[in-house]
Enzyme design. Sequence first.
Site, short mmCIF file in Angstrom:
data_model
loop_
_atom_site.label_atom_id
_atom_site.label_comp_id
_atom_site.label_asym_id
_atom_site.label_seq_id
_atom_site.Cartn_x
_atom_site.Cartn_y
_atom_site.Cartn_z
N GLY A 189 40.04 35.35 -61.54
CA GLY A 189 41.50 35.30 -61.50
C GLY A 189 42.10 36.45 -60.72
N GLY A 217 45.55 17.51 -28.08
CA GLY A 217 45.05 18.84 -28.34
C GLY A 217 43.75 19.05 -27.61
N ARG A 232 32.99 45.33 -62.12
CA ARG A 232 33.44 44.39 -63.13
C ARG A 232 32.27 44.05 -64.03
NH1 ARG A 232 37.98 41.82 -65.44
NH2 ARG A 232 37.48 39.68 -66.00
N ARG A 245 25.31 33.98 -54.75
CA ARG A 245 26.59 33.51 -54.21
C ARG A 245 27.09 34.40 -53.08
NH1 ARG A 245 30.40 32.94 -59.35
NH2 ARG A 245 31.95 32.44 -57.76
N GLU A 289 41.58 27.31 -30.03
CA GLU A 289 40.63 27.65 -28.97
C GLU A 289 39.42 26.71 -29.00
OE1 GLU A 289 42.66 30.73 -27.17
OE2 GLU A 289 40.59 30.39 -26.62
N GLY A 312 51.61 30.22 -28.85
CA GLY A 312 51.86 31.52 -29.49
C GLY A 312 52.77 32.38 -28.64
N PHE A 326 50.62 30.90 -23.48
CA PHE A 326 49.80 29.88 -22.83
C PHE A 326 50.23 28.51 -23.30
CE2 PHE A 326 46.14 31.58 -20.50
CZ PHE A 326 46.35 32.93 -20.69
N GLN A 374 24.52 37.34 -57.22
CA GLN A 374 23.87 37.85 -56.00
C GLN A 374 23.71 36.72 -54.98
OE1 GLN A 374 20.16 39.32 -57.55
NE2 GLN A 374 21.15 40.89 -58.81
N LEU A 401 49.33 24.91 -23.14
CA LEU A 401 48.31 23.94 -22.75
C LEU A 401 48.41 22.70 -23.65
CD1 LEU A 401 45.72 23.01 -21.30
CD2 LEU A 401 44.41 24.46 -22.85
#
Lengths: 687, 687
Positions: A426, A163, A332, A353, A449, A197, A155, A351, A157
């Site tokens: 880490g 853009g 962990r 987070r 999109e 793409g 496509f 929790q 465009l």
Amino acid sequence: MADLSFIPDLPSGPLDCYRSTASFDWKQLKLSLEGDLDLLKLKYKIWKTLEKDLLFAPPSVTPSVEEQKRITQLQLKKINNYKFMTYEMFKSSYSKRTRAIMTINEAVQSVNPSVSVKMAIGIYLFSNALLSLGTERHYKFFEATIWNREILASFALTEVAHGSDARLMCTTASYDPKSREFVVHTPDFKAAKCWVGNLGRTCTHTLLFAQLITPDGTNHGLHGFVVPVRDPATLETYPGLVVGDMGEKIGVNGIDNGFIMFNQYRIPRENLLNRTADVTEDGVYESSFSEPSKMLGAALENLSAGRIGIMQESCHTISSAVAIAIRYAATRRQFGAKDDEIPLLEYELHQWRLFGYVSAAVVFRIYIEKFARIYLNIVEKSNAGLKVDNLSAAVSEIHAMVSCSKPLLTWTTLDAVQQCREACGGHGYLKCANLGDLRCNHEPTVTYEGDNNVLSQQAGNWLLRQYEQAASGVDSPLGTVTFLTRCQDILEDKFSCERTEQLKDVKFIKSTYQWLLCWLLKETHQQYESEVSKGQSKFEAKSKCQVYRWKTLSRVYAEYLAIIFCSESVGQEDTGLRPVLNKLLVMYGLWSLDQHLVELYQGGFASGDSLARLLRAAILEMCAQLKPEVVSVVDALAPTDFVLNSVLGKSDGNLYQNLQKALFGGPGAMERASWWREVVNSAPSKL
Amino acid sequence: MADLSFIPDLPSGPLDCYRSTASFDWKQLKLSLEGDLDLLKLKYKIWKTLEKDLLFAPPSVTPSVEEQKRITQLQLKKINNYKFMTYEMFKSSYSKRTRAIMTINEAVQSVNPSVSVKMAIGIYLFSNALLSLGTERHYKFFEATIWNREILASFALTEVAHGSDARLMCTTASYDPKSREFVVHTPDFKAAKCWVGNLGRTCTHTLLFAQLITPDGTNHGLHGFVVPVRDPATLETYPGLVVGDMGEKIGVNGIDNGFIMFNQYRIPRENLLNRTADVTEDGVYESSFSEPSKMLGAALENLSAGRIGIMQESCHTISSAVAIAIRYAATRRQFGAKDDEIPLLEYELHQWRLFGYVSAAVVFRIYIEKFARIYLNIVEKSNAGLKVDNLSAAVSEIHAMVSCSKPLLTWTTLDAVQQCREACGGHGYLKCANLGDLRCNHEPTVTYEGDNNVLSQQAGNWLLRQYEQAASGVDSPLGTVTFLTRCQDILEDKFSCERTEQLKDVKFIKSTYQWLLCWLLKETHQQYESEVSKGQSKFEAKSKCQVYRWKTLSRVYAEYLAIIFCSESVGQEDTGLRPVLNKLLVMYGLWSLDQHLVELYQGGFASGDSLARLLRAAILEMCAQLKPEVVSVVDALAPTDFVLNSVLGKSDGNLYQNLQKALFGGPGAMERASWWREVVNSAPSKL
């Protein structure tokens, strides 16, 4: 009860202790999240097939970008051969067929996002566009794409300098009546089509959007053209084209994004997709629409299937990320009272987070599943020529919903993956944890999109129109904003809860969101009118209403949509899943509301300490309530271990054994560097 | 006025229109941000030298991870040869020497972060650690590292199963009086030292932290040992070691992070760094500290220089990111009233998305520059045996400051780079925009040298101690929390402004921050006491105070620090820079306060609409005021084009020409894929 034995059981191990506390069966939840037994089976079939295929074995080191493109293209070819899309599926109804395509896309995306994007653009979106924008004379392209897989499309465009704003694109297709051809031309590099793409290395054709100019010099606006780019037999580009690959990107390097410039490049008149307008052999423009801008809308509308696909992929990405982080958190251990180390999952901060994102993953999935079904039914009816009540109003409402939901889902997923990476410390930074690739591959979804910030504004446009006409009724066939007719009453609401239990209720969440929407609409409308009355143009006035208003409005509307759609689905669940789904929905609702406390205070919905205190206490209570469920919730969200492809997130929970295997088995991990001679000191002294 | 002609002038071009509106000279601002003319010259000297050196030419495609390691090691060797650190610098005072090292580190980091990390760990941190933890018998190592560059070192602290909690590390160093050696041993894979930078492929020695066990079986806690790992002449690892490379990571793949397991590995008794404690030849432990935990603190304190280095690097990263995004925003046009496209920089939403980060870049830079100077002076005095008032209190305060500031700076930078990438749209996703590499290389800073979430808690500990003793006076030699003695009065403050001008004032910002800190301390303290009174252990009580309290407290304190330090510096500026610096400081302060409106409402500092309305209006007014300055501000923040290495952020502002050059010149950009034969259909039909 459906037979779910095709879903492999999970290995027993360190995660058992958290799995045994769940109130539900994870396979049932998985089925419920998928929404369809056959589609779930299809997904597992694809995963199992690809797991056995060596071409799809995940590489232990990122290959070069060129090699990624090669592998991805080979994978695409292989997937074509597997024919996951059976003839029966293809011949079934539009909505069934499309849902099957969506499932295939999602299943493939989770294994290699580059290959699914290539497939979606190059085969499905292109063939769909031929059906909706083209006519019978384009059927040969359709057949060559979907059946024979001789065409791989793209496509074209976006232009280098344009853009988001499609109106000002500069590529032209001028009709030449002498030869009965269109002459496609790119005036300069700024007008080169880019980010296309499949164009960089592989596509044979591109669906080009260019300004159509008739011999009288009139510009009829953007139209779609099928333009041959490469010889399918040799992959050589045709003379008259400058085609190149965009080079390395942050992620999805398996996709060959390309740019193209046309040098007076000629294509047959018949290659114009002429469903809505055509040019006669003599060069006369004939349109069934009166306004070019409307036509553009019709042409671009096609892309909204792509946005729904992106949301489905986001659901998959956020699910994978939280599965990795939760399984890691459950295995962990760190700190603890004295020397008794406890799993990270026991920490309230940990929790908090993560659980918001876990609940978002579930709520989004249910929302999009339901939304896609409604959307496809409407399109199907309309395609079949059946009457759809208020079709154009429904299309507008759906467009508004997509325009705010794609930003919400893609941004939340981006934040989620990042939070999950940090929550894995880490070890989360290892490539083999897979959080880095998940993130880098997801990253472009917030831009392509429709850039999220630009797209969000479109939902705001629609909402403001509804607000302005609310007194005489709203145009909301899907019913998402019918409450606006009660706007005045709603704005009288005040927060009056005294206990957290009152907040942990979907009704409270919904009504608070309705207040928020009404208040934000009122504020945004006032600001807009005030700017206009100062003599600003509409464009300028709109620009001055974005921050804190339009942008927030669009976000809040999207969250509200997720909540009301999910709430309806949860209400219909008659299995043992309702309690856990309700917890997740409440968690998501409160966690999202927490972001809007300022507006709730500013607008006078609440004052003093109680709202913030109770809301935040309720969120932490929900964290505690979700702890015994959460490992099984992510079992339902996670794909198979092969697909998840994370050393930290394996379903067996043997964190350190898996990690040791990965580290010891890394390519050349314990070898001396082959380049050691180049870096040692020539005459080191003995130490 | 200093002669700044060594800074190259900027090329004239499309950015001129925005440069001409600035109220100040960008080179003067650059000098002010650097804080020292000689150091700024040193930085430019390094940049110019590396720009001319082909080994440092940025690759157009990411090399393989192994190749990145090779190049980085060669670069390290080359930098050693350049001897940017002159003999004079080395022989000057501790603080001068360290600032020179910091500048070299920052200049090198901006060219290749992997090489600066390798250098910082392998040479500077190691040699510093030898000085502070070792004694004269370790001088040979020092010499071999810093002068002869025969040793490349590493730090082995983190274990596979223990990152943040150092107490429970399992690697042991047991003294054997018979052979007068320490026997180092790793009990299992969970105790393997991991993430050790330089260890994977290159280091010759490691500074190992292991539990010291004397022959009587007593564990004396973690101690530092110099352990030979590789033969410097051959880079072969020694028998008795299992050493491997951690493999591919999300970023900084030039660093060879490694893991190591010791199999009864013997090292001489003298390799114990024995400044604070020693083991006699007979195996008797002799310590100058009574408590092992204090000793651990002393050993680890050494790492805080590393955290300051990370903050300096963050300042560089955020500066580069905003420079790219602002220059892009000034040259990229999109939309506009009718067909008059306007630069993105004109959009209020775009300003709001970016200007907060621009101001953060400036405020952080000034804060850290000032803070590093104070820090180094204290260390220097203390090293020289001069009396420092309240030395131990100052060390605690500095530790608290570092513990909250490293999270603030690294997280804000991470957000900034992401926002900048999104603000550059699709083109920002190109590798050659450099935002992806900036981000991926910056990413680990939020985890290493103390996970941000864990580290933040340590600042909270100190703040709560000060709060609890505030009635009888605080221990705040740097004066950052002396206002706590007026806590009761401060909490009486109410918001009473009526015009945005009143908010756009550093005094308002500071006093509002003081109120916030007092309120958050009160809330956190109450919550903590209430948990303890319910019978929770201290550990559990602390865990239950993190979300919305401890975590927020630590963040707010860090923001406050940045503001008061920067404010002091701005006050001392007597050049024409004061107006712009003041704007940036106010912008940063208001933009940061915007994140804490909920607490201001919840705690009763304000009610109703006025605070949020005025604060947010003031932020948007600051955006408008900064627009004419911002391009020149980023000119002062940005390094040279070679270092910035971004196709979107070149100082000439020729966006599309630069982009065309990059795309057309990409490796093989317009070639047919070499693998085309593998992917074409064998017998495609003619289309």
